[in-house]
Write a protein that holds these residues in place. Structure first.
Motif, PDB file in Angstrom:
ATOM      1  N   THR A 151       0.799  -1.236   0.000  1.00 12.98           N
ATOM      2  CA  THR A 151       0.000   0.000   0.000  1.00 12.98           C
ATOM      3  C   THR A 151       0.827   1.279   0.000  1.00 12.98           C
ATOM      4  O   THR A 151       2.015   1.280   0.352  1.00 12.98           O
ATOM      5  N   THR A 152       0.158   2.369  -0.397  1.00  8.17           N
ATOM      6  CA  THR A 152       0.805   3.674  -0.546  1.00  8.17           C
ATOM      7  C   THR A 152       1.516   4.106   0.736  1.00  8.17           C
ATOM      8  O   THR A 152       2.681   4.524   0.707  1.00  8.17           O
ATOM      9  N   LYS A 180      -1.561  -2.652 -10.027  1.00  6.61           N
ATOM     10  CA  LYS A 180      -2.061  -2.571  -8.654  1.00  6.61           C
ATOM     11  C   LYS A 180      -2.762  -1.237  -8.442  1.00  6.61           C
ATOM     12  O   LYS A 180      -3.965  -1.152  -8.248  1.00  6.61           O
ATOM     13  N   ARG A 181      -1.990  -0.176  -8.520  1.00 11.30           N
ATOM     14  CA  ARG A 181      -2.479   1.114  -8.056  1.00 11.30           C
ATOM     15  C   ARG A 181      -3.665   1.653  -8.861  1.00 11.30           C
ATOM     16  O   ARG A 181      -4.626   2.181  -8.297  1.00 11.30           O
ATOM     17  N   ASP A 184      -6.675  -1.424  -8.050  1.00 10.68           N
ATOM     18  CA  ASP A 184      -6.987  -1.720  -6.648  1.00 10.68           C
ATOM     19  C   ASP A 184      -7.332  -0.432  -5.904  1.00 10.68           C
ATOM     20  O   ASP A 184      -8.405  -0.295  -5.312  1.00 10.68           O
ATOM     21  N   GLY A 213     -11.855  13.613   1.360  1.00  8.84           N
ATOM     22  CA  GLY A 213     -10.566  14.213   1.708  1.00  8.84           C
ATOM     23  C   GLY A 213      -9.486  13.584   0.858  1.00  8.84           C
ATOM     24  O   GLY A 213      -9.193  12.400   1.004  1.00  8.84           O
ATOM     25  N   GLY A 214      -8.897  14.363  -0.053  1.00 14.86           N
ATOM     26  CA  GLY A 214      -7.863  13.876  -0.969  1.00 14.86           C
ATOM     27  C   GLY A 214      -8.447  13.611  -2.342  1.00 14.86           C
ATOM     28  O   GLY A 214      -9.670  13.464  -2.501  1.00 14.86           O
ATOM     29  N   TYR A 215      -7.563  13.607  -3.354  1.00 13.62           N
ATOM     30  CA  TYR A 215      -7.983  13.218  -4.711  1.00 13.62           C
ATOM     31  C   TYR A 215      -6.867  12.409  -5.356  1.00 13.62           C
ATOM     32  O   TYR A 215      -6.490  12.613  -6.492  1.00 13.62           O
ATOM     33  N   THR A 236     -11.596  17.849  -1.122  1.00 14.05           N
ATOM     34  CA  THR A 236     -10.597  18.742  -0.509  1.00 14.05           C
ATOM     35  C   THR A 236      -9.217  18.207  -0.880  1.00 14.05           C
ATOM     36  O   THR A 236      -9.030  16.997  -0.953  1.00 14.05           O
ATOM     37  N   GLU A 237      -8.274  19.081  -1.145  1.00 16.64           N
ATOM     38  CA  GLU A 237      -6.919  18.661  -1.542  1.00 16.64           C
ATOM     39  C   GLU A 237      -5.889  19.657  -1.023  1.00 16.64           C
ATOM     40  O   GLU A 237      -6.233  20.763  -0.602  1.00 16.64           O
ATOM     41  N   GLY A 271      -3.529   9.214   3.421  1.00 17.28           N
ATOM     42  CA  GLY A 271      -2.266   8.791   4.023  1.00 17.28           C
ATOM     43  C   GLY A 271      -1.714   9.860   4.963  1.00 17.28           C
ATOM     44  O   GLY A 271      -0.620   9.712   5.491  1.00 17.28           O
ATOM     45  N   GLY A 294      -8.138   5.616   4.432  1.00 19.00           N
ATOM     46  CA  GLY A 294      -6.675   5.631   4.326  1.00 19.00           C
ATOM     47  C   GLY A 294      -6.117   4.554   5.251  1.00 19.00           C
ATOM     48  O   GLY A 294      -6.849   3.990   6.075  1.00 19.00           O
ATOM     49  N   HIS A 295      -4.817   4.276   5.146  1.00 16.65           N
ATOM     50  CA  HIS A 295      -4.300   3.082   5.828  1.00 16.65           C
ATOM     51  C   HIS A 295      -4.384   3.138   7.355  1.00 16.65           C
ATOM     52  O   HIS A 295      -4.794   2.178   7.990  1.00 16.65           O
ATOM     53  N   ASN A 340     -13.599   0.326   4.525  1.00 10.96           N
ATOM     54  CA  ASN A 340     -13.950  -0.714   3.544  1.00 10.96           C
ATOM     55  C   ASN A 340     -13.593  -2.107   4.041  1.00 10.96           C
ATOM     56  O   ASN A 340     -14.233  -3.082   3.673  1.00 10.96           O
ATOM     57  N   LEU A 341     -12.570  -2.184   4.902  1.00  8.42           N
ATOM     58  CA  LEU A 341     -12.180  -3.492   5.429  1.00  8.42           C
ATOM     59  C   LEU A 341     -12.835  -3.770   6.772  1.00  8.42           C
ATOM     60  O   LEU A 341     -13.187  -4.898   7.075  1.00  8.42           O
TER      61      LEU A 341
END
Ligand SMILES: NC(=O)c1ccc[n+]([C@@H]2O[C@H](COP(=O)([O-])OP(=O)(O)OC[C@H]3O[C@@H](n4cnc5c(N)ncnc54)[C@H](O)[C@@H]3O)[C@@H](O)[C@H]2O)c1
Length: 418
Positions: A151-152, A180-181, A184, A213-215, A236-237, A271, A294-295, A340-341
């Motif tokens: 993962t990132t 992957k990126r 996934d 949040g993030g793009y 938002t970015e 992240g 995010g992770h 999601n998990l």
């Protein structure tokens, strides 16, 4: 039976059915498994894996085992293990240390159990094996030929270790490879994040102000899927190029402080830390829902939320209500962990088919090749092409091939305007 620690090994039969269902949707990994069974490219290899212990991961584990590897598995998040799947793996002989609902101490106990076997290859999702090895289990480094990162967030940590001269064995950035990126992170996280939010809340998305949040790869997948469900999506970015892309993709873009005032649902996938902070929560509408994809569980400032609250109640699985001192109620999904998990089943099997095909082929490549310098490496492009071709084949889709004339034309610098 191998050593293991799971919630209830009696759940194994249910777990087998889940794994069977995943495998049926993972044609690429199945083809690799068939080849591995014949060729045994991983004979004698101990693979230490710290991955979300889901049904798709089980298909990867059995693919590696078919290739001759001994796989030692722990989960890569305290809330992401599917207990039925963990039971199935334990009862078919995989040393596995994973159950849903671990505390931090239990989590690292599992990581260390995997390391006790002295793996030759490490497979991480978020870098906790690599980090633990480099900080408290350095005696293992000598025997490790290399590792891979899913993962990132993990790759960011690895690149920081490399820049500091701290990385002591080679790592392959599986996350960064196209097969992957692009798939996934975008389509997997996009669909499964919506799945997690719906399973936790069952709210209507159509007509809601849905703040992403993030793009980046994950967040744009979420934004597109939320729009597809009829939500009004706000992005938002902090990166002007990504922000511009969001604008041109047709989304509203504004600072989180402004989005906080109008949002009904907030989802982060950056992240980064405190993307939704206490200062934003102070302006949120009564009833606003917050989730993270995010992770790590740092993207929503949980200590600030706790501090603002007089109490909290669990309304249903993965849905906590925070009663604020000013009378408003805010809602947090899955304790701020990957929604999601933790609230759904993670990415669909079809997309993990590609990510885990990359992982399996990278493990084979690492094991067969010369030992590399301790750096972060990209996945070899042949692996990417193989996975994409096999996936197309599995989907029954054929594409054109360059003709000799086209090959010549594309190589030549002499051709121009006619
Ligand atoms: N939920 C999952 O199953 C899943 C799957 C893959 C990756 N991930 C994780 O999701 C996260 C994002 O991954 P990615 O591949 O999309 O990364 P990415 O690098 O493509 O995108 C991250 C984006 O977040 C933006 N960002 C950073 N700080 C921000 C802030 N304060 N406010 C707004 N935007 C900000 C960056 O500018 C960037 O555009 C990582 O933690 C990754 O490990 C989760």
């Amino acid at each position: 039976m191998a050593d293991y620690k799971v919630k209830d090994v009696g759940l194994a039969d249910q777990g087998e059915l889940l794994i069977e269902w995943a495998q049926a949707h993972m044609p690429v990994l199945t083809l690799i498994r068939d080849r591995f069974e014949k060729e045994k490219p991983l004979e004698g290899v101990k693979v230490g894996a710290c991955l979300h212990a889901t049904k798709e991961t089980a298909v990867l584990v059995r693919t590696l085992e078919a290739g001759g590897a001994e796989v030692l598995l722990c989960g890569s998040n305290p809330l992401s293990t599917t207990d039925e799947v963990a039971a199935a793996l334990a009862s078919s002989g995989t040393p596995i240390y994973a159950w849903r609902g671990q505390d931090t101490e239990g989590y690292y106990w599992c990581v260390n159990k995997v390391l006790d076997y002295g793996p030759h290859i490490t497979m991480d999702d978020g870098g906790d094996l690599v980090n633990t090895i480099h900080s408290s289990r350095t005696e293992i480094i000598e025997g490790v030929k290399g590792g891979s990162e899913e993962t990132t967030t993990g790759v960011i940590r690895l690149r920081a270790m490399e820049a500091d001269g701290a990385l002591r064995y080679p790592m392959i950035a599986v996350n960064d490879t196209a097969t992957k990126r692009m798939f996934d992170n975008r389509y997997g996280t996009g669909q499964s994040t919506i799945d997690g939010i719906l399973r936790a809340t069952a709210v209507m998305l159509a007509g809601k102000n849905f703040v992403v949040g993030g793009y980046g790869w994950c967040a744009r997948g979420i934004a597109f899927r939320a729009r597809g469900m009829g939500a009004n999506v706000i992005v938002t970015e902090v990166d002007p190029v990504r922000a511009l892309e969001a604008v041109m993709d047709g989304f509203r873009v504004m600072p989180m402080m402004e989005a906080a005032k109008v949002g009904d649902i907030f989802v982060t996938s950056t992240g980064d830390v405190n993307v939704v902070d206490g200062k934003h929560m102070r302006f949120m509408k009564d009833g606003a829902i917050m989730a993270n994809s995010g992770h790590f569980n740092v993207e929503i400032n949980l200590p600030a939320l706790e501090e603002m609250s007089t109490g909290k109640r669990r309304l249903r699985q993965s849905l906590d209500e925070y009663q604020l001192k000013d009378g408003r109620k805010l809602y947090l999904l899955a304790e701020g962990r990957l929604v999601n998990l933790a609230a759904a089943e993670g990415h669909p099997s079809e997309v993990m088919d590609m990510s885990f095909a990359d992982q399996a082929l990278v493990a084979e490549w690492l094991w067969k090749g010369e030992k590399l310098e301790p750096k972060v490496y990209d996945v070899p492009s042949e692996i990417d092409e193989t996975v994409a071709s096999l996936k197309l084949q599995g989907m029954g889709i054929r594409i054109d091939a360059l003709t000799k004339e086209q090959e010549r034309y594309l190589r030549s610098w002499k051709e121009g305007t006619l």
